[in-house]
Design an enzyme around this catalytic site. Structure first.
Site, PDB file in Angstrom:
ATOM      1  N   PRO A 182     -16.274  33.146  -4.516  1.00 52.11           N
ATOM      2  CA  PRO A 182     -16.106  34.238  -3.540  1.00 52.11           C
ATOM      3  C   PRO A 182     -14.653  34.731  -3.559  1.00 52.11           C
ATOM      4  O   PRO A 182     -13.756  34.085  -3.022  1.00 52.11           O
ATOM      5  CB  PRO A 182     -16.473  33.603  -2.197  1.00 52.11           C
TER       6      PRO A 182
ATOM      7  N   ASP B  80      -9.789  32.154  -4.065  1.00 51.89           N
ATOM      8  CA  ASP B  80     -11.117  31.608  -3.824  1.00 51.89           C
ATOM      9  C   ASP B  80     -11.229  31.344  -2.321  1.00 51.89           C
ATOM     10  O   ASP B  80     -10.553  30.453  -1.786  1.00 51.89           O
ATOM     11  CB  ASP B  80     -11.262  30.301  -4.637  1.00 51.89           C
ATOM     12  N   HIS B  81     -12.089  32.106  -1.668  1.00 53.59           N
ATOM     13  CA  HIS B  81     -12.149  32.039  -0.204  1.00 53.59           C
ATOM     14  C   HIS B  81     -12.786  30.744   0.296  1.00 53.59           C
ATOM     15  O   HIS B  81     -12.722  30.422   1.481  1.00 53.59           O
ATOM     16  CB  HIS B  81     -12.915  33.254   0.332  1.00 53.59           C
ATOM     17  N   ARG B  82     -13.369  29.957  -0.630  1.00 58.41           N
ATOM     18  CA  ARG B  82     -13.879  28.649  -0.201  1.00 58.41           C
ATOM     19  C   ARG B  82     -12.713  27.713   0.107  1.00 58.41           C
ATOM     20  O   ARG B  82     -12.837  26.761   0.860  1.00 58.41           O
ATOM     21  CB  ARG B  82     -14.726  28.011  -1.311  1.00 58.41           C
TER      22      ARG B  82
ATOM     23  N   ILE C 127      -9.133  28.961   0.211  1.00 57.29           N
ATOM     24  CA  ILE C 127      -7.964  29.593   0.820  1.00 57.29           C
ATOM     25  C   ILE C 127      -8.398  30.579   1.899  1.00 57.29           C
ATOM     26  O   ILE C 127      -9.256  31.445   1.665  1.00 57.29           O
ATOM     27  CB  ILE C 127      -7.128  30.288  -0.277  1.00 57.29           C
TER      28      ILE C 127
END
Ligand code: CAO
Length: 400
Positions: free
Chosen positions: A198, A371-373, A375
């Site tokens: 993501p 990577d929004h998982r 950060i």
């Protein structure tokens, strides 16, 4: 007559785990045939038979820890009565025992896979970067390969029949251009990364008047030494400062997305455009290097990439990546994360801006994809702001 295959000297590595036994008792083994795979926390090593024979028995089990000199496998040597082996000529110089073949993988590289898996993947023309790993420490197993083939088969079955595509003559003259090998491999990897990570992209700009004055003042002197002082070495130095301050950005995410490995080394992957496509050589251990050293290394890596002379180690171990399109123009773009890393910085062309009083300042557009998982948005914005501050005030880079 029995012959014992042992673990050879491994250049300082003392503890390895037996992760694959590639041959079975009673199996005939040729000289130089891979028989086992050992793995340290950094790499895999393939052990090959130094003699021909028939496997009598294994002297280790899967999961055992072994070191140099450990007995691995007993081989029964067959005597060919009709053609007895010729006595070996006396060696004039000491002969090196066959060395284990290091596998081109590291914990921070693209993937772990044993030579047997790699061989099978090569044979079946499967790009291992697109295979989901389920083994320990993100290792790709034979089972993963099988699952991948199965999925591919299903996807292909669902794909539209090429016959149903519009007739090419619809567009007049059509020139089919097969993609280069690099483009095919990179394409599969980019697709997987884009689909599975993501991405969020955060934009910012650094005012680089001071940086540019400094660069212009020293550019010619360095050019006389054969070094091209572009903006990139400054960005890399500033990145090192920010990666030290925001450790979750200098990291690798396990393939199951459950564990983040924060890395102590800072190795910057640099996207380089070549005639064959995009490659990402790695500038290892970037912190502590001078601007001149970094500039020289970028030049060397880019040249090696364009001449197709990169060694496997030049492509491994990136902990963060930078993609600079500054030379080509454009105001901003969304770089795709170079997994297993968790973020990447994109650089666009600097632009002159004019304030209300007509004062000019030069700004450098930066794009951070993360990577929004791993950060959060706040951390992404703070990291990029920190990077901008380092570029706007180079004195900060001296603080370490
Ligand atoms: N703003 C303004 N000018 C820039 C700039 C920027 N952000 N970045 C580079 N330039 C200028 C340089 O200063 C240089 O100008 P001079 O020749 O007048 O000094 C010129 O553009 C060419 O620079 P360069 O490309 O030779 O050097 P670099 O250090 O900036 O970059 C490298 C090196 C290897 C990263 C680059 O050549 C390259 O291959 N970039 C492509 C990366 C890419 O394709 N990324 C996309 C990935 S996604 O598909």
């Amino acid at each position: 007559m029995a012959h014992i295959i042992t673990v050879p000297a491994l250049g300082g590595v003392s503890n390895l785990e037996v992760v694959e036994l590639l041959v079975q008792p009673q199996q005939h083994v040729s000289k130089d045939q891979p028989v086992a795979v050992l793995e340290s926390d950094k790499s895999s090593l393939e052990i090959v038979a130094d003699k021909e024979g028939v496997v009598a028995k294994w002297l280790v089990n899967l999961g055992d820890s072994v070191g140099p000199g450990a007995a691995l496998l007993a081989l029964e040597q067959e005597q060919n009565q009709e053609n007895p082996p010729l006595p070996e000529a006396p060696a004039l110089v000491p002969q090196e025992p066959p060395q284990p073949q290091p596998v081109v993988t590291t914990a921070t590289g693209d993937y772990y896979a044993s030579p047997a898996v790699r061989q099978m993947a090569r044979h079946l023309e499967i790009n291992l970067a697109s295979v989901q790993a389920s083994g320990e420490r993100g290792r790709i197993t034979i089972e993963d390969l099988k699952r991948h083939i199965h999925q591919e088969k299903r996807t292909t079955q669902q794909a539209p029949d090429p016959q149903t595509l519009p007739d090419a003559s619809f567009w007049g003259h059509v020139l089919p251009q097969p993609l280069s090998k690099i483009k095919k491999i990179t394409g599969a990897r980019l697709l997987q990364q884009w689909q599975t990570i993501p991405h969020v992209t955060q934009f910012n700009e650094a005012v680089i008047n001071d940086l540019q004055s400094f660069r212009m003042a020293h550019k010619d002197q360095l050019a006389a030494e054969g070094v091209k002082l572009t903006l990139l070495p400054f960005i890399i130095q500033s990145l090192c400062r920010s990666l030290k301050a925001f450790k979750e950005f200098n990291a690798v995410l396990s393939s199951d997305g459950q564990t983040l490995l924060q890395l102590s080394e800072i190795n910057i992957g640099i996207a380089v455009e070549t005639e064959q496509g995009l490659v990402v050589p790695v500038l290892h251990q970037a912190p502590g290097k001078s601007l001149k050293e970094i500039a020289r290394l970028i030049q060397q890596l880019a040249e090696k990439a364009r001449k197709k002379q990169l060694a496997p180690t030049d492509l491994q171990g990136h902990t963060f990546t930078i993609s600079s399109l500054g030379a080509y123009g454009g105001t901003a773009f969304t770089p795709i994360i170079h997994a297993p890393n968790v973020a990447i910085i994109g650089v666009s062309r600097s632009q002159k801006r004019y304030g209300p009083g007509g004062a000019a300042h030069e700004v450098l557009p930066l794009s951070l994809s993360y990577d929004h998982r791993v950060i959060d948005g706040a951390a992404g914005a703070q990291f990029l702001q920190h990077l901008v501050e380092g570029l706007e005030d180079l004195r900060l880079l001296c603080l370490g």
